[in-house]
Design a protein around this motif. Structure first.
Motif, PDB file in Angstrom:
ATOM      1  N   GLU A  62       0.826  -1.203   0.000  1.00 43.78           N
ATOM      2  CA  GLU A  62       0.000   0.000   0.000  1.00 43.78           C
ATOM      3  C   GLU A  62       0.863   1.258   0.000  1.00 43.78           C
ATOM      4  O   GLU A  62       0.513   2.261  -0.614  1.00 43.78           O
ATOM      5  CB  GLU A  62      -0.953   0.011   1.196  1.00 43.78           C
ATOM      6  N   ARG A  63       2.004   1.183   0.680  1.00 41.31           N
ATOM      7  CA  ARG A  63       2.919   2.331   0.649  1.00 41.31           C
ATOM      8  C   ARG A  63       3.426   2.587  -0.767  1.00 41.31           C
ATOM      9  O   ARG A  63       3.491   3.730  -1.219  1.00 41.31           O
ATOM     10  CB  ARG A  63       4.095   2.085   1.596  1.00 41.31           C
ATOM     11  N   TRP A  64       3.790   1.530  -1.477  1.00 44.32           N
ATOM     12  CA  TRP A  64       4.245   1.676  -2.855  1.00 44.32           C
ATOM     13  C   TRP A  64       3.132   2.251  -3.730  1.00 44.32           C
ATOM     14  O   TRP A  64       3.383   3.066  -4.626  1.00 44.32           O
ATOM     15  CB  TRP A  64       4.713   0.330  -3.406  1.00 44.32           C
ATOM     16  N   ILE A  65       1.910   1.832  -3.470  1.00 40.17           N
ATOM     17  CA  ILE A  65       0.764   2.352  -4.225  1.00 40.17           C
ATOM     18  C   ILE A  65       0.623   3.853  -4.008  1.00 40.17           C
ATOM     19  O   ILE A  65       0.423   4.621  -4.961  1.00 40.17           O
ATOM     20  CB  ILE A  65      -0.526   1.622  -3.805  1.00 40.17           C
ATOM     21  N   VAL A  66       0.723   4.275  -2.744  1.00 40.55           N
ATOM     22  CA  VAL A  66       0.596   5.702  -2.412  1.00 40.55           C
ATOM     23  C   VAL A  66       1.678   6.519  -3.111  1.00 40.55           C
ATOM     24  O   VAL A  66       1.405   7.544  -3.746  1.00 40.55           O
ATOM     25  CB  VAL A  66       0.668   5.916  -0.890  1.00 40.55           C
ATOM     26  N   HIS A  67       2.924   6.058  -2.996  1.00 48.49           N
ATOM     27  CA  HIS A  67       4.035   6.793  -3.606  1.00 48.49           C
ATOM     28  C   HIS A  67       3.910   6.803  -5.126  1.00 48.49           C
ATOM     29  O   HIS A  67       4.170   7.844  -5.769  1.00 48.49           O
ATOM     30  CB  HIS A  67       5.368   6.180  -3.174  1.00 48.49           C
ATOM     31  N   GLY A  68       3.517   5.680  -5.696  1.00 48.22           N
ATOM     32  CA  GLY A  68       3.371   5.607  -7.139  1.00 48.22           C
ATOM     33  C   GLY A  68       2.298   6.544  -7.659  1.00 48.22           C
ATOM     34  O   GLY A  68       2.488   7.252  -8.662  1.00 48.22           O
ATOM     35  N   LEU A  69       1.148   6.556  -6.976  1.00 47.75           N
ATOM     36  CA  LEU A  69       0.053   7.421  -7.403  1.00 47.75           C
ATOM     37  C   LEU A  69       0.426   8.894  -7.233  1.00 47.75           C
ATOM     38  O   LEU A  69       0.059   9.733  -8.064  1.00 47.75           O
ATOM     39  CB  LEU A  69      -1.211   7.105  -6.604  1.00 47.75           C
ATOM     40  N   THR A  70       1.162   9.203  -6.169  1.00 47.17           N
ATOM     41  CA  THR A  70       1.594  10.589  -5.941  1.00 47.17           C
ATOM     42  C   THR A  70       2.526  11.053  -7.051  1.00 47.17           C
ATOM     43  O   THR A  70       2.393  12.174  -7.563  1.00 47.17           O
ATOM     44  CB  THR A  70       2.283  10.727  -4.576  1.00 47.17           C
ATOM     45  N   ILE A  71       3.471  10.215  -7.412  1.00 44.92           N
ATOM     46  CA  ILE A  71       4.399  10.559  -8.495  1.00 44.92           C
ATOM     47  C   ILE A  71       3.647  10.746  -9.808  1.00 44.92           C
ATOM     48  O   ILE A  71       3.854  11.728 -10.538  1.00 44.92           O
ATOM     49  CB  ILE A  71       5.492   9.487  -8.633  1.00 44.92           C
ATOM     50  N   PHE A  72       2.758   9.791 -10.111  1.00 39.66           N
ATOM     51  CA  PHE A  72       1.978   9.878 -11.352  1.00 39.66           C
ATOM     52  C   PHE A  72       1.136  11.153 -11.380  1.00 39.66           C
ATOM     53  O   PHE A  72       1.114  11.880 -12.388  1.00 39.66           O
ATOM     54  CB  PHE A  72       1.080   8.656 -11.491  1.00 39.66           C
ATOM     55  N   SER A  73       0.423  11.433 -10.289  1.00 35.73           N
ATOM     56  CA  SER A  73      -0.464  12.598 -10.234  1.00 35.73           C
ATOM     57  C   SER A  73       0.323  13.894 -10.337  1.00 35.73           C
ATOM     58  O   SER A  73      -0.120  14.851 -10.994  1.00 35.73           O
ATOM     59  CB  SER A  73      -1.290  12.576  -8.945  1.00 35.73           C
ATOM     60  N   THR A  74       1.489  13.931  -9.691  1.00 31.22           N
ATOM     61  CA  THR A  74       2.321  15.136  -9.743  1.00 31.22           C
ATOM     62  C   THR A  74       2.818  15.401 -11.160  1.00 31.22           C
ATOM     63  O   THR A  74       2.759  16.532 -11.654  1.00 31.22           O
ATOM     64  CB  THR A  74       3.518  15.007  -8.787  1.00 31.22           C
ATOM     65  N   ILE A  75       3.293  14.359 -11.821  1.00 32.25           N
ATOM     66  CA  ILE A  75       3.765  14.508 -13.204  1.00 32.25           C
ATOM     67  C   ILE A  75       2.613  14.944 -14.110  1.00 32.25           C
ATOM     68  O   ILE A  75       2.765  15.839 -14.955  1.00 32.25           O
ATOM     69  CB  ILE A  75       4.393  13.193 -13.709  1.00 32.25           C
ATOM     70  N   ALA A  76       1.442  14.322 -13.935  1.00 33.36           N
ATOM     71  CA  ALA A  76       0.286  14.665 -14.759  1.00 33.36           C
ATOM     72  C   ALA A  76      -0.150  16.111 -14.519  1.00 33.36           C
ATOM     73  O   ALA A  76      -0.505  16.831 -15.465  1.00 33.36           O
ATOM     74  CB  ALA A  76      -0.870  13.713 -14.450  1.00 33.36           C
TER      75      ALA A  76
END
Length: 400
Positions: free
Chosen positions: A349-363
């Motif tokens: 779940e931590r990896w999911i949070v970090h991954g989504l944050t990175i994706f959303s920030t880039i987008a």
């Protein structure tokens, strides 16, 4: 970039017609800050682009966020007397936040000095402000720590501030006028003075002090909705009502006028489901990164509303970046893991949070730079450069 265009012909035509209209009734702003900013702007060279001033102020906010996060990533430093944030950090934070506030007040005046007022600057300014609306409150959480202010209560503090920022732009979407909120100036001064006070007396003050049986964290939590109800929300409702009564606003049907609230409410509901139903109670494990994620998504929603209100086009009812969020929340809060004999691990779940944050920030960054680039191309200007005075310029607009 990537062949994606964010602005339609209707947006660009709307920007061509756009005229900034604002009302500022804050005594602090009108009688103290504007005279101060008028003096300060005289020291800036005329070749300095207003948007560069805006961006510099935002970078100071980001640097301060990173500095405090370095010493207190998980908001637990205040819980341990042996792990407090160094006092000098609070002084640097106070200086940075006041400089950012000052630059935010000067950029519009610099635009008028250089003849570069226009829609790009306003969009650039308010777009960055929407991101700052999550970064600045997080400074305060470090003062209280998770013992006095658990992450789930921090969540509601963040959303109180989101609401205050967003409603002022919903108001403009209906009225066509930016009624500059009193709360902004008092908030920036309040945060600055609190940080200076913390530098002088130490952060332990906020853990040991009680007033009428309430902790400082309790007072902070209560003050957010109370001050909003006293100085912001009723005034916004009144201004929207009068715009319909006097036929001075956009006169959209009520359902269309309320449309900006849909994406905001969807984001609040989806994030609240995640916060309170996470398989691993992820908000307690990764509060800072969760707030950055929520703030990024909120900023994207707010920026799209600002584009709609300035171009006089229809606002989105749902934000495209919320679809990945919906999937992640479904995975993280899936109610039948136990029945299936499966457990979503903490690390997963931590990896999911970090991954989504990175994706959303880039987008979100891609969206921001895309909108700016398309506006610059349409109006034949450069974001961070003052053009020749003989050319038609469209770069910034903010009230005196």
């Amino acid at each position: 970039m990537l062949g994606i265009k964010y602005l339609t012909e209707a947006h660009l035509k709307g920007f061509e017609r756009y005229k900034y209209n604002s009302i500022d009734t804050s005594y602090l702003s009108v009688y103290i800050m504007h005279p101060f900013w008028n003096k300060c702007v005289q020291y800036f060279p005329k070749w300095l682009a207003p948007n560069l001033i805006t961006f510099s102020g935002f970078l100071l906010t980001v640097v301060t966020f990173i500095l405090i996060a370095f010493y207190d990533w998980d908001f637990t430093a205040a819980n341990n007397i042996d792990r407090t944030v160094p006092r000098w950090v609070w002084l640097v934070a106070a200086i940075n936040i006041f400089l950012a506030y000052t630059l935010d007040g000067i950029d519009g005046k610099q635009a008028r000095r250089t003849g570069t007022s226009g829609p790009l600057g306003e969009l650039f300014d308010h777009g960055l402000d929407s991101y700052s609306s999550v970064l600045i409150p997080i400074y305060m959480f470090t003062l209280f720590g998770t013992n006095l202010l658990p992450p789930k209560r921090m969540f509601f503090c963040i959303w109180n501030i989101f609401l205050n920022f967003y409603l002022s732009h919903v108001e403009k979407y209906s009225t066509g006028v930016m009624f500059l909120p009193w709360g902004y100036d008092f908030t920036m001064w309040g945060v600055t003075l609190v940080l200076i006070f913390t530098f002088i007396v130490g952060s332990s003050f906020w853990q040991t002090t009680q007033i009428f049986g309430l902790t400082t964290a309790n007072i902070f939590e209560i003050s957010l909705p109370v001050t909003a109800m006293m100085s912001s929300h009723p005034i916004i409702i009144k201004n929207i009502y009068l715009s319909y009564k006097n036929k001075t606003g956009k006169m959209r049907p009520i359902w269309e006028a309320a449309r900006p609230l849909f994406a905001f409410l969807w984001l609040f509901i989806i994030t609240m489901i995640w916060v309170f139903n996470s398989a691993n109670n992820i908000i307690n494990l990764e509060p800072r990164i969760m707030f950055v994620l929520f703030g990024t998504l909120f900023s994207n929603i707010a920026c799209r509303l600002i584009v709609a209100q300035m171009s006089d086009t229809r606002c989105d009812g749902f934000n495209i970046l919320m679809w990945p969020l919906v999937v992640v929340v479904m995975v993280s809060c899936f109610p039948f893991y136990d029945k299936l004999g499966v457990q979503l691990s903490v690390d997963a779940e931590r990896w999911i949070v970090h991954g989504l944050t990175i994706f959303s920030t880039i987008a979100h960054i891609h969206y921001g730079q895309g909108v700016v680039r398309e506006m610059c191309h349409h109006f034949r200007i450069k974001c961070f450069k003052v053009r020749d005075q003989k050319d038609p310029l469209l770069g910034y607009s903010k009230s005196e």
